[in-house]
Design a protein around this motif. Structure first.
Motif, mmCIF file in Angstrom:
data_model
loop_
_atom_site.group_PDB
_atom_site.id
_atom_site.type_symbol
_atom_site.label_atom_id
_atom_site.label_comp_id
_atom_site.label_asym_id
_atom_site.label_seq_id
_atom_site.Cartn_x
_atom_site.Cartn_y
_atom_site.Cartn_z
ATOM 1 N N ASN A 134 -9.559 3.273 1.666
ATOM 2 C CA ASN A 134 -9.751 3.108 3.103
ATOM 3 C C ASN A 134 -11.054 3.756 3.574
ATOM 4 O OD1 ASN A 134 -6.453 3.654 2.866
ATOM 5 N ND2 ASN A 134 -7.075 1.897 4.116
ATOM 6 N N ASP A 190 -3.181 2.335 5.594
ATOM 7 C CA ASP A 190 -3.353 3.405 4.605
ATOM 8 C C ASP A 190 -2.891 3.007 3.210
ATOM 9 O OD1 ASP A 190 -4.291 5.521 6.358
ATOM 10 O OD2 ASP A 190 -2.308 5.328 7.283
ATOM 11 N N VAL A 191 -3.822 2.959 2.281
ATOM 12 C CA VAL A 191 -3.468 2.628 0.910
ATOM 13 C C VAL A 191 -2.760 3.836 0.286
ATOM 14 C CG1 VAL A 191 -4.407 2.134 -1.389
ATOM 15 C CG2 VAL A 191 -5.298 0.938 0.627
ATOM 16 N N VAL A 192 -1.611 3.584 -0.328
ATOM 17 C CA VAL A 192 -0.857 4.701 -0.911
ATOM 18 C C VAL A 192 -0.838 4.646 -2.445
ATOM 19 C CG1 VAL A 192 0.616 4.983 1.114
ATOM 20 C CG2 VAL A 192 1.376 3.475 -0.751
ATOM 21 N N TYR A 193 -1.202 3.504 -3.003
ATOM 22 C CA TYR A 193 -1.099 3.393 -4.446
ATOM 23 C C TYR A 193 -1.931 2.213 -4.940
ATOM 24 C CZ TYR A 193 1.021 2.933 -9.084
ATOM 25 O OH TYR A 193 1.231 2.863 -10.435
ATOM 26 N N PRO A 226 -5.803 7.659 -3.405
ATOM 27 C CA PRO A 226 -5.850 6.241 -3.001
ATOM 28 C C PRO A 226 -6.522 6.046 -1.644
ATOM 29 C CG PRO A 226 -3.598 7.126 -2.811
ATOM 30 C CD PRO A 226 -4.423 8.166 -3.506
ATOM 31 N N GLU A 227 -6.585 7.129 -0.852
ATOM 32 C CA GLU A 227 -7.196 7.008 0.479
ATOM 33 C C GLU A 227 -8.674 6.650 0.403
ATOM 34 O OE1 GLU A 227 -5.888 9.714 -0.807
ATOM 35 O OE2 GLU A 227 -7.250 11.437 -0.607
ATOM 36 N N VAL A 258 -2.578 -4.219 -8.475
ATOM 37 C CA VAL A 258 -1.917 -4.305 -7.184
ATOM 38 C C VAL A 258 -2.388 -3.145 -6.320
ATOM 39 C CG1 VAL A 258 0.312 -4.339 -5.981
ATOM 40 C CG2 VAL A 258 0.155 -5.267 -8.289
ATOM 41 N N GLU A 304 -2.478 0.086 -8.533
ATOM 42 C CA GLU A 304 -2.087 -0.107 -9.935
ATOM 43 C C GLU A 304 -3.218 -0.833 -10.640
ATOM 44 O OE1 GLU A 304 2.025 -1.518 -10.608
ATOM 45 O OE2 GLU A 304 1.135 -2.904 -12.053
ATOM 46 N N GLU A 306 -1.337 -1.117 -2.747
ATOM 47 C CA GLU A 306 -0.173 -1.002 -1.876
ATOM 48 C C GLU A 306 -0.415 -0.070 -0.707
ATOM 49 O OE1 GLU A 306 3.109 -1.286 -5.507
ATOM 50 O OE2 GLU A 306 3.248 0.314 -4.025
ATOM 51 N N SER A 307 0.125 -0.485 0.450
ATOM 52 C CA SER A 307 0.259 0.439 1.575
ATOM 53 C C SER A 307 1.752 0.725 1.692
ATOM 54 C CB SER A 307 -0.272 -0.199 2.848
ATOM 55 O OG SER A 307 0.547 -1.293 3.207
ATOM 56 N N VAL A 308 2.149 1.383 2.785
ATOM 57 C CA VAL A 308 3.572 1.673 2.940
ATOM 58 C C VAL A 308 4.379 0.379 3.083
ATOM 59 C CG1 VAL A 308 5.277 2.698 4.490
ATOM 60 C CG2 VAL A 308 3.252 3.979 3.867
ATOM 61 N N LYS A 309 3.819 -0.587 3.781
ATOM 62 C CA LYS A 309 4.585 -1.769 4.142
ATOM 63 C C LYS A 309 4.100 -3.061 3.492
ATOM 64 C CE LYS A 309 7.740 0.055 6.318
ATOM 65 N NZ LYS A 309 7.854 0.731 7.585
ATOM 66 N N ALA A 310 3.113 -2.976 2.594
ATOM 67 C CA ALA A 310 2.610 -4.208 1.996
ATOM 68 C C ALA A 310 2.107 -3.944 0.587
ATOM 69 C CB ALA A 310 1.482 -4.780 2.844
ATOM 70 N N ALA A 311 2.130 -4.984 -0.217
ATOM 71 C CA ALA A 311 1.559 -4.908 -1.555
ATOM 72 C C ALA A 311 0.765 -6.174 -1.772
ATOM 73 C CB ALA A 311 2.669 -4.799 -2.591
#
Ligand SMILES: Cc1ncc(COP(=O)(O)O)c(C=O)c1O
Lengths: 485, 126, 457
Positions: free
Chosen positions: B90, B36-39, B86-87, B57, B41, B59-64
């Motif tokens: 996906n 899930d993409v959260v942001y 941002p969704e 950039v 940039e 970002e998901s919760v755990k990766a950028a």
């Protein structure tokens, strides 16, 4: 099914929880003392609650936490060992807790002596020549260490631009190198889980300021060629930095100074048992060989006969990374720890930490993939890859399911070089019975993965809240409570 | 799944020619892997981007992950909707999840990218 | 063995299960060449009672604040800490937990951090605050690096009235990144806003409020100048309790606040652990260092809390992280939240007012004491600088023998201020103590003048 209230939601206008005094000095209009335009016009929205409200609230929150005091915490790389109660009493002695950092030295002799003595003990344990306690945690120690390396080269008129970091390194290592202005060069690990010597040699030249190595590394494996690595690194004039987060595995057995390291940090909240406090505070010692001593942060504790003093006159010092001298209260705890154990006791710490980790490793090997299945040190890295492929259950699911069994989960998805990594560090303070209970839980979860994977995928089921929506938290950040209206 | 008229970078960006302009996004493969993409940039309109240099950039919760420009030029449009949604990256990576439009300086740079077949081989989905 | 529960029989059983003969076999991977071939040379181990006795002895050699009446602040403040604070924060459930990576099991710590972030925002008048940095000084260093990243400029101007140790830390953090630091001269104890000091190359203007000398700065004036040049106003703060009474920096135009929250319920601890904070605008949150806790919901729609926006952090972003910070000062933040809950809005206002009123009282006594004079006329909060008839360091030494920590001699930090003594009065000092302080000071510090000033009524 009501939410646990926020302290703000317990607020009742006009309620009070303090017993502060009334002014005892002559009353003067406030405007005489502070210009009116400098005054606050509305009070902050803080909760208005009684002392009992506060006690109930935070006691309630404490029941919604998981701690070493409550149960097994096999969080790899974090060394969640028992934190002795004696330390708490010692750290709270008014002579320590109520001591102002600007107390004149002659009135702080007890504190300075403690720092000096702790420094002596840690120098011996590390095989190093000098030590500072200024950094507040491991990452802060890395900063001090690399700043010193940089100052060392500057003093020789050299400008080096790179820091080499293995691919298994903790994130703080590359992050620190960047903060000190270095380019980070990553080197891969070899199939045995050690730093790949050939890969290291390929990138090693006079551009390198330091190699940052963790030993035992984050796979829980001893760098078998550590002294050879040091030779190569020194051959190009670079420095050997030890990330000493895993020092617990080698105290009294082998010393970083003898392995060829020039500078290291020790996370005193790991090996030396100062409590983690739900994320901090930590404490840290950075120890160096004599050629780096002139660059230590100021001040340095020195002994002159029976007197102890803070030395600020160190022209080559890197300066300061914080105010005052370090996380002193935790240094008291670390000192108490070293003195409780002594030489024999500290060696026993390393031996049992390693014994317990290896025991868990062989007990779990039939059920979970162990990518580097050889004698480990204080921790080892398993993988949930088998469960993922076979049952469609992720390592995250397994970690969450462990919470239902009354255990904290191991560190997961680190180091990055192991797929579905499950990093387990039992520590020396856990009993065989606890280790067995953990094995049983892991075996039971493996069975559930096969027989009832949905149960694992939707875990945890018994915790105060169920699985939390991290995506929502990141997409619509809600970082503070707001008063209504 | 991977439109034939797009070009693809090995870093998982797609590029779609629209007259002299190039629309840019990330591939479904990349979006799925990020979860899930959260942001996102993104650069401001007017920014110069360079071929295969980072321009933003995701970002998901755990990766950028850095975003690499598949073509050099000036950014003339950015997908403002991604700020709130941002969704979309996906849900529709090759369509509504687009990121920027670039006024290409040298459209022939696109020839150095992969075509759909080569990209599918690149990600092992051939 | 102390703290190792494994019995010899269990040890043997475990070795057998592993398939090795001895513990030494478990270290076969440690090359002979680097092994320690002798016992460690450490001080002998002590039993629990011996150890506690020894530590108590060391502690008693110190002139702590229950022994010497504390009139020193300078970045470490002796405020009253209600006993409930550490009886709660010291509970094993909080004390012996790790960073809340498994959120479902750590709602206590996470919720407390969320509440703390809120309280900090309220006190400082800012939009977002993180869940702690190491201390105020390192928070300031990181805040300036953050300002550099946000503005993409690499010069900063820093007031000389910022705590000298904070300035030193700021230089340590920024120098390797090539940031140029220039100092703003202070005059009359304050830093008068000066438009010429800030141009389009400046990333940040850094002032402390109340400043190191205890004086109030003109934040509004500096905010205007900074913003006109596209620079950020970074405000350092050593005691946020000031904002129980004073207008908070957020209302005066601060873009980033780097604060020391030790004064909120945390002990002096000889300087650490302390509690750093960075607070800023919502728009800057993704450039912020340190952990952030956010509210969300669980699988059944219940409110819960998680670490969030973690892609800023080292464990995900590695060399591109906003900072290398990992372990922070969570427990101290918890203590601060408990403290602020106990005080409430009325309590923080009362503490701040007591500080101002009491400090004003002592100030007036010292101003009247022959041989002493106030160094600056600017309004102050709970600290001020007094000029002493003898070198301030000598005064402090003498006063310690009389049972007082008289203040911080400024000569160490400011050339030309060897007679400058930075004095602090918190709500914990009584009128009686202040009267006695002045009386003794008059007696011992100005022996050649007839002591007359002591008992002013
Ligand atoms: C291997 C390693 N290096 C560095 C660190 C950072 O240490 P600290 O959290 O004390 O800053 C850690 C802690 O998690 C670690 O495990």
């Amino acid at each position: 099914m009501t939410d646990f209230p926020l302290i703000f939601e317990r607020s009742v206008p006009g309620r009070r929880g303090h017993g502060l005094p009334e002014p005892d000095v002559p009353d003067r209009p406030l405007e005489e003392l502070v210009p009116p335009q400098a005054l606050r016009t509305r009070l902050p929205h803080l909760p208005e609650v009684s002392e009992l409200d506060v006690v109930r609230h935070y006691t309630g929150l404490s029941h919604r936490n998981f701690s070493i005091d409550e149960g097994f915490y096999p969080l790899g790389s974090c060394t969640m060992k028992y934190n002795p109660k004696l330390h708490e009493e010692a750290a709270r002695l008014p002579g320590f807790a109520r001591l102002h950092p600007y107390t004149p030295e002659e009135w702080a002799q007890g504190a300075l002596r403690l720092l000096w003595e702790l420094g002596e003990e840690l120098r011996e344990l590390a095989g190093m020549d000098a030590v500072t306690f200024q950094p507040a945690a491991g990452a802060h120690g890395e900063l001090v260490g690399l700043l010193m390396v940089r100052a060392y080269f500057a003093s020789r008129g050299e400008r080096r631009t790179r820091v080499i970091v293995p691919d298994s390194a903790h994130g703080t290592n590359p992050a620190t190198a960047a903060m000190v202005g270095y380019e980070v060069v990553t080197v891969r690990s070899d199939p045995r889980g050690n730093l790949d010597l050939a890969a290291l040699e390929a990138v090693l030249d006079e551009r390198a300021a330091a190699l940052m190595l963790t030993n035992p590394n984050t796979l829980g494996l001893f760098e078998e060629q550590v002294d050879r690595i040091a030779e190569r690194v020194h051959a190009v004039g670079a420095q050997m930095y030890l990330d000493g987060a895993n020092f617990n595995a080698m105290v009294g057995v082998t010393r970083p100074g003898d392995q060829g390291f020039d500078v290291m940090h020790m996370n005193l909240h790991k090996t030396f048992s100062t409590p983690h406090g739900g994320g901090g505070p930590g404490a840290c010692a950075v120890a160096v060989k004599s050629h780096l001593e002139p660059f230590l942060p100021v001040p340095v504790v020195v002994r002159e006969g029976e007197r102890y003093r803070l030395d600020f006159d160190r022209p080559q010092s890197v300066g300061r990374v914080r105010a005052f001298y370090g996380n002193f209260a935790n240094l008291v705890r670390a000192y108490a720890y070293v003195r409780s154990l002594g030489a024999e006791g500290l060696r026993a710490v390393a031996e049992h930490a390693v014994l317990h980790a290896n025991y868990l490793r062989v007990r779990l090997a039939p059920y979970y993939e162990i990518p580097y299945d050889r004698i480990c040190k204080h921790e080892f890295v398993a993988s949930g890859i088998r469960q993922k492929r076979r049952d469609g259950v992720s390592t995250k699911d397994i970690a969450k399911r462990l919470l239902d069994y009354g255990f904290h989960a191991p560190t997961v998805y680190f180091p990055l070089i192991v797929e579905e990594a499950i990093m387990i560090e039992p520590t020396e303070t856990e009993s065989l019975q606890t280790l067995e209970a953990f094995v049983e839980a892991m075996v039971a979860i493996d069975r559930e993965c096969r027989e009832d994977p949905e149960r694992v995928r939707t875990a945890p089921h018994t915790t105060p809240v169920g699985r939390l929506d991290e995506v929502r938290a990141a997409r619509q950040p809600d970082l503070r409570w707001k008063p209504k209206g | 799944m991977y439109p034939e008229d797009y070009r693809y970078s090995t870093e998982h960006e797609w590029a779609k020619r629209e007259d002299g302009r190039v629309r840019v996004g990330i591939t479904r493969f990349a979006a799925d892997r990020l979860t899930d993409v959260v942001y996102v940039e993104l650069p401001a309109v007017g920014t110069q981007v360079q071929f295969m240099q980072p321009f933003g950039v995701v970002e998901s919760v755990k990766a950028a992950s850095d975003l690499y420009a598949p073509v050099s030029g000036r950014v003339v449009e950015v997908n403002e909707r991604l700020r709130e949604h941002p969704e979309l990256v996906n849900e529709d990576p090759h369509g509504q999840g687009w990121m920027i439009v670039v006024e290409a300086e040298d459209p022939s740079e696109l020839e150095r990218l992969l075509d759909a077949d080569a990209y599918r081989r690149h990600i092992g989905e051939a | 063995m102390r703290y190792v529960p494994t019995t010899p029989a269990e040890r043997e059983a475990m070795l057998r299960a592993i398939g090795v003969r001895s513990v030494d076999d478990l270290f076969a991977d440690v090359p002979e060449r680097v092994r320690l071939r002798r016992p460690l040379r450490l001080r002998p181990a002590l039993s629990d009672p011996e150890l506690l006795r020894y530590l108590a002895e060391l502690a008693e050699r110190n002139g702590h604040a229950d022994r010497l009446r504390c009139f020193v602040g300078a970045g470490a403040y002796d405020h009253f800490v209600p006993p409930a604070v550490w009886q709660l924060a010291g509970r094993g459930e909080f004390l012996t937990a790790y960073t809340p990576y498994q959120a479902e099991l750590m709602q206590g710590e996470l919720q407390a951090a969320y509440e703390y972030q809120t309280m900090v925002c309220e006190l400082l008048g800012m939009e977002v605050a993180n869940a702690s940095m190491y201390d105020g000084a390192s928070a300031l260093g990181e805040a300036v690096v953050m300002a550099r990243d946000l503005t993409r400029r690499d010069r900063v101007v820093v007031s000389q009235a910022v705590h000298p140790e904070y300035r030193q830390v700021l230089r340590t953090y920024t120098e390797p990144l090539g940031v140029r630091v220039a100092e703003l001269r202070s005059e009359g104890g304050v830093t008068p806003p000066e438009a010429g000091a800030v141009d389009g190359r400046i990333a940040a203007v850094v002032v402390q409020h109340p400043n190191f000398f205890g004086c109030l700065e003109d934040l509004r004036g500096w905010a205007e100048i900074a913003h006109r040049a596209g620079a950020l106003l970074v405000v350092a703060c050593a005691d946020p309790l000031a904002f129980g009474l004073l207008a908070p920096p957020g209302e005066l135009g601060a873009d980033i606040v780097a604060a020391e929250d030790q004064p909120l319920g945390n002990p002096l601890n000889f300087g650490g652990p302390f509690l750093g904070i960075i607070a800023t605008r919502e728009a800057f949150v993704r450039r912020m260092p340190g952990r952030l806790v956010g509210a969300t919901v669980d699988s059944r729609g219940r409110r819960g809390f998680v670490l969030t926006l973690q892609t800023r952090e080292q464990h995900i972003r590695r060399e591109k992280a906003t900072s290398n910070i990992c372990t922070n000062e969570a427990l101290n933040a918890l203590a601060a939240a408990i403290y602020l809950s106990l005080l409430g809005p009325e309590g923080v206002r009362r503490v701040a007012e007591l500080c101002v009123r009491k400090a004003a009282y002592l100030k007036s006594l010292l101003a009247a004491l022959p041989g002493f004079e106030l160094a600056f006329a600017a309004p102050t909060f709970h600290e001020f600088v007094v000029r002493t008839p003898r070198p301030a360091s000598a005064v402090v030494r003498t006063m310690a023998r009389e049972g007082f920590l008289a203040g911080l001699p400024l000569g160490r930090f400011y050339r030309g201020m060897r007679d400058g003594l930075l004095v602090c009065v918190t709500e914990t000092r009584t009128r009686e103590e202040m009267d006695e302080f002045v009386e003794v000071l008059g007696r011992v510090a100005a022996p050649r003048l007839r002591a007359v000033g002591g008992r002013t009524r």
